[in-house]
Design a protein around this motif. Structure first.
Motif, PDB file in Angstrom:
ATOM      1  N   TRP A   1      95.931  57.157  70.074  1.00 30.90           N
ATOM      2  CA  TRP A   1      96.072  57.993  71.258  1.00 30.90           C
ATOM      3  C   TRP A   1      95.414  59.358  71.043  1.00 30.90           C
ATOM      4  CZ3 TRP A   1      96.289  58.350  76.135  1.00 30.90           C
ATOM      5  CH2 TRP A   1      96.622  59.552  76.751  1.00 30.90           C
ATOM      6  N   GLN A   2      95.556  59.915  69.861  1.00 31.02           N
ATOM      7  CA  GLN A   2      94.935  61.210  69.583  1.00 31.02           C
ATOM      8  C   GLN A   2      93.433  61.155  69.821  1.00 31.02           C
ATOM      9  OE1 GLN A   2      94.185  62.686  65.453  1.00 31.02           O
ATOM     10  NE2 GLN A   2      95.672  64.284  65.967  1.00 31.02           N
ATOM     11  N   LEU A   3      92.800  60.086  69.361  1.00 34.41           N
ATOM     12  CA  LEU A   3      91.359  59.930  69.519  1.00 34.41           C
ATOM     13  C   LEU A   3      90.996  59.593  70.964  1.00 34.41           C
ATOM     14  CD1 LEU A   3      88.525  59.796  68.420  1.00 34.41           C
ATOM     15  CD2 LEU A   3      89.014  57.517  67.502  1.00 34.41           C
ATOM     16  N   ILE A   4      91.753  58.682  71.577  1.00 34.69           N
ATOM     17  CA  ILE A   4      91.477  58.290  72.961  1.00 34.69           C
ATOM     18  C   ILE A   4      91.631  59.471  73.907  1.00 34.69           C
ATOM     19  CG2 ILE A   4      92.415  56.957  74.893  1.00 34.69           C
ATOM     20  CD1 ILE A   4      92.867  54.651  72.981  1.00 34.69           C
TER      21      ILE A   4
ATOM     22  N   PRO B   1      93.264  65.775  57.124  1.00 34.61           N
ATOM     23  CA  PRO B   1      92.089  65.149  57.737  1.00 34.61           C
ATOM     24  C   PRO B   1      92.122  63.633  57.606  1.00 34.61           C
ATOM     25  CG  PRO B   1      91.453  66.972  56.294  1.00 34.61           C
ATOM     26  CD  PRO B   1      92.895  66.686  56.025  1.00 34.61           C
ATOM     27  N   LYS B   2      91.747  62.956  58.688  1.00 32.80           N
ATOM     28  CA  LYS B   2      91.677  61.494  58.668  1.00 32.80           C
ATOM     29  C   LYS B   2      90.250  61.008  58.903  1.00 32.80           C
ATOM     30  CE  LYS B   2      94.937  59.401  58.170  1.00 32.80           C
ATOM     31  NZ  LYS B   2      95.602  58.970  56.920  1.00 32.80           N
ATOM     32  N   PHE B   3      89.761  61.134  60.149  1.00 30.55           N
ATOM     33  CA  PHE B   3      88.393  60.692  60.447  1.00 30.55           C
ATOM     34  C   PHE B   3      87.679  61.792  61.225  1.00 30.55           C
ATOM     35  CE2 PHE B   3      85.012  58.663  62.818  1.00 30.55           C
ATOM     36  CZ  PHE B   3      84.484  57.771  61.899  1.00 30.55           C
ATOM     37  N   PRO B   4      86.495  62.238  60.769  1.00 33.90           N
ATOM     38  CA  PRO B   4      85.793  63.355  61.414  1.00 33.90           C
ATOM     39  C   PRO B   4      85.001  62.905  62.643  1.00 33.90           C
ATOM     40  CG  PRO B   4      84.555  62.626  59.509  1.00 33.90           C
ATOM     41  CD  PRO B   4      85.801  61.782  59.533  1.00 33.90           C
ATOM     42  N   TYR B   5      85.697  62.711  63.750  1.00 36.84           N
ATOM     43  CA  TYR B   5      85.042  62.192  64.956  1.00 36.84           C
ATOM     44  C   TYR B   5      84.168  63.246  65.642  1.00 36.84           C
ATOM     45  CZ  TYR B   5      84.251  60.293  69.596  1.00 36.84           C
ATOM     46  OH  TYR B   5      83.650  59.849  70.751  1.00 36.84           O
ATOM     47  N   LYS B   6      83.013  62.797  66.127  1.00 35.53           N
ATOM     48  CA  LYS B   6      82.110  63.635  66.909  1.00 35.53           C
ATOM     49  C   LYS B   6      81.834  62.963  68.241  1.00 35.53           C
ATOM     50  CE  LYS B   6      79.662  65.421  62.828  1.00 35.53           C
ATOM     51  NZ  LYS B   6      78.335  65.549  62.168  1.00 35.53           N
TER      52      LYS B   6
ATOM     53  N   VAL C   1     101.291  63.718  69.573  1.00 36.04           N
ATOM     54  CA  VAL C   1     100.712  63.064  70.741  1.00 36.04           C
ATOM     55  C   VAL C   1     100.237  64.057  71.799  1.00 36.04           C
ATOM     56  CG1 VAL C   1     101.975  60.911  70.430  1.00 36.04           C
ATOM     57  CG2 VAL C   1     103.013  62.757  71.767  1.00 36.04           C
ATOM     58  N   ASN C   2     100.499  65.350  71.600  1.00 34.35           N
ATOM     59  CA  ASN C   2      99.941  66.332  72.536  1.00 34.35           C
ATOM     60  C   ASN C   2      98.576  66.787  72.041  1.00 34.35           C
ATOM     61  OD1 ASN C   2     101.347  67.742  70.383  1.00 34.35           O
ATOM     62  ND2 ASN C   2     101.004  69.627  71.541  1.00 34.35           N
ATOM     63  N   PRO C   3      97.724  67.342  72.928  1.00 32.44           N
ATOM     64  CA  PRO C   3      96.376  67.746  72.521  1.00 32.44           C
ATOM     65  C   PRO C   3      96.401  68.735  71.359  1.00 32.44           C
ATOM     66  CG  PRO C   3      96.576  67.768  74.910  1.00 32.44           C
ATOM     67  CD  PRO C   3      97.958  67.553  74.372  1.00 32.44           C
ATOM     68  N   PRO C   4      95.520  68.578  70.371  1.00 34.36           N
ATOM     69  CA  PRO C   4      95.515  69.459  69.196  1.00 34.36           C
ATOM     70  C   PRO C   4      95.328  70.936  69.532  1.00 34.36           C
ATOM     71  CG  PRO C   4      94.183  67.515  68.783  1.00 34.36           C
ATOM     72  CD  PRO C   4      94.526  67.495  70.237  1.00 34.36           C
ATOM     73  N   ASP C   5      94.609  71.243  70.620  1.00 34.95           N
ATOM     74  CA  ASP C   5      94.342  72.644  70.939  1.00 34.95           C
ATOM     75  C   ASP C   5      95.386  73.254  71.869  1.00 34.95           C
ATOM     76  OD1 ASP C   5      93.723  71.200  73.163  1.00 34.95           O
ATOM     77  OD2 ASP C   5      91.755  72.124  73.505  1.00 34.95           O
ATOM     78  N   GLU C   6      96.456  72.521  72.168  1.00 32.75           N
ATOM     79  CA  GLU C   6      97.508  73.069  73.029  1.00 32.75           C
ATOM     80  C   GLU C   6      98.268  74.161  72.287  1.00 32.75           C
ATOM     81  OE1 GLU C   6     101.235  71.591  75.863  1.00 32.75           O
ATOM     82  OE2 GLU C   6     100.126  70.149  74.634  1.00 32.75           O
TER      83      GLU C   6
ATOM     84  N   MET D   1      95.934  71.380  64.341  1.00 35.63           N
ATOM     85  CA  MET D   1      95.508  69.992  64.278  1.00 35.63           C
ATOM     86  C   MET D   1      94.114  69.845  64.881  1.00 35.63           C
ATOM     87  SD  MET D   1      98.090  68.393  62.883  1.00 35.63           S
ATOM     88  CE  MET D   1      97.734  66.673  63.236  1.00 35.63           C
ATOM     89  N   PHE D   2      93.429  68.764  64.522  1.00 36.97           N
ATOM     90  CA  PHE D   2      92.129  68.439  65.102  1.00 36.97           C
ATOM     91  C   PHE D   2      91.976  66.928  65.085  1.00 36.97           C
ATOM     92  CE2 PHE D   2      91.706  69.876  60.707  1.00 36.97           C
ATOM     93  CZ  PHE D   2      91.235  68.729  60.083  1.00 36.97           C
ATOM     94  N   VAL D   3      90.914  66.426  65.698  1.00 35.57           N
ATOM     95  CA  VAL D   3      90.698  64.980  65.803  1.00 35.57           C
ATOM     96  C   VAL D   3      89.720  64.516  64.723  1.00 35.57           C
ATOM     97  CG1 VAL D   3      89.882  63.135  67.320  1.00 35.57           C
ATOM     98  CG2 VAL D   3      91.119  65.090  68.283  1.00 35.57           C
TER      99      VAL D   3
END
Length: 377
Positions: free
Chosen positions: A253-256, A228-233, A187-192, A158-160
């Motif tokens: 929450w994923q983005l926050i 993919p949803k929104f490519p946040y930087k 809801v856990n961090p994508p890189d966990e 997963m990624f943000v």
């Protein structure tokens, strides 16, 4: 005109993650028979961004019948699966993603980094894979955390910001003879590594939530993604405004959480989060903790507020949006994210159409926001 297939397109279309290999060298002979089909898919995806709605609708009818998740505090009366893959990764959906920049820049780097850090990720966006349910932790009266074990201590992939879809093993649950598929945002961090955590609200008549509610540790659930949803930087915007209702809080929450974990990200975030009662507020302890960080402003709205309630009451109105969120005049320096029950999304930002963003409408349009300033999860 055909478009040249890049390495990342090759990886995505083939459903593999052979990082570092040039598809036009050592593996070129192996995939040569597939190239016409791959190029056709790539070009069809690009053309889909300009197709009229009637053509998109026609394409969506040829896909597995699935349904866009309704991020609401109450279950949808209709359990049809129609249109899920179109909305979350079908041909028109892929076309829209290319129109947003596709798998270029930040998203391309994230996928490559996941592969480089820990080999092939646990998830696949080309097939459903079974993950074992490791633990269940009750959250409130109708919600619980479901923790799934990822094989070989892998990262999920997963990624943000991204989502995934789930279905049961075998033919259950099903609706009208077809397997029920539902999207979720972990809801856990994508890189966990080694785990994937879902926060699921149970609905009495929800086909998938009822199925998941009957699972026990050791059982399996099928997963596919990421989508993919929104490519946040980081520092992409000076300010972000968020409007969420019910279980629509998980993409927020994923983005926050991503922004909060990066001390170099100076983005200011204001979240307006609506629920029926105080007990319905999901992840409240995490949001309350974030209030200590000056970058974040969390505002709760309740339909039924208790005595001495310190937050807002009623629905999220035009006046509330104007009071708390960035102004439209901020232009590219600000962005608004919306996720909630379809009526709320329609009222705030205009409805999504066939899984696509649709025109800007509702409160945000009245306040002068443009489509490019708003994203509907």
């Amino acid at each position: 005109m055909l478009v040249k297939i890049t390495q990342i397109d090759y990886i995505i279309l083939c459903g593999s993650c052979r990082s570092g290999k040039d598809p036009q060298k050592s593996e070129s002979r192996a995939i040569l028979p597939l190239l016409p089909t791959m190029m056709m898919l790539r070009n069809a995806a690009i053309r889909a961004t300009t197709l009229p709605s009637s053509r998109i609708s026609l394409m969506s009818s040829t896909r597995i019948s699935t349904q866009v998740r309704q991020y609401s505090a109450t279950p949808s009366k209709k359990e049809s699966n129609s249109g899920l893959y179109l909305a979350l990764g079908g041909l028109a959906g892929i076309g829209a993603w290319y129109a947003m920049g596709g798998f270029n820049g930040d998203i391309k780097q994230k996928i490559s980094q996941i592969s480089a850090d820990n080999g092939e990720p646990a998830l696949s966006n080309s097939e459903f894979r079974p993950f074992v349910l490791k633990d269940i932790k009750k959250y409130n009266h109708d919600s619980a955390f479901y923790i799934f074990e990822l094989p070989d201590n892998k990262k999920s992939g997963m990624f943000v910001a991204s989502a995934l879809v789930v279905r049961g093993e075998g033919d259950q649950p099903s609706k009208d003879g077809k397997p029920v598929v539902r999207p979720y945002t972990p809801v856990n961090p994508p890189d966990e590594k080694g785990r994937l955590e879902l926060l699921i609200k149970h609905y009495p008549n929800g086909a998938m939530t009822s199925y998941i509610g009957d699972l026990k540790p050791g059982d399996k659930l099928m997963f596919k993604g990421p989508i993919p949803k929104f490519p946040y930087k980081s520092n992409q915007f000076e300010e972000i405004g968020m409007i969420a209702g019910g279980t629509g809080i998980t993409p927020m929450w994923q983005l926050i959480d991503h922004i909060a974990s990066d001390k170099n990200d100076k983005t200011k975030v204001t979240l307006l989060y609506s629920n029926k009662t105080e007990e319905d507020i999901l992840l409240r302890e995490k949001f309350d903790e974030l209030k200590k960080d000056p970058r974040f402003n969390i505002v709760y709205f309740l339909d039924k507020a208790p005595k001495n309630w310190q937050g807002e009451t009623g629905f999220i109105s035009k006046e509330a949006v104007d009071k708390y969120l960035p102004k439209a005049e901020a232009g590219e320096k600000a962005h608004i994210f919306v996720c909630g029950p379809p009526p709320q999304v329609k009222s705030i930002a205009g409805p999504k159409v066939a899984g696509q963003q649709g025109e800007i409408g509702g409160v945000l349009k009245e306040l002068g926001f443009k489509s490019e300033q708003v994203f509907k999860f």
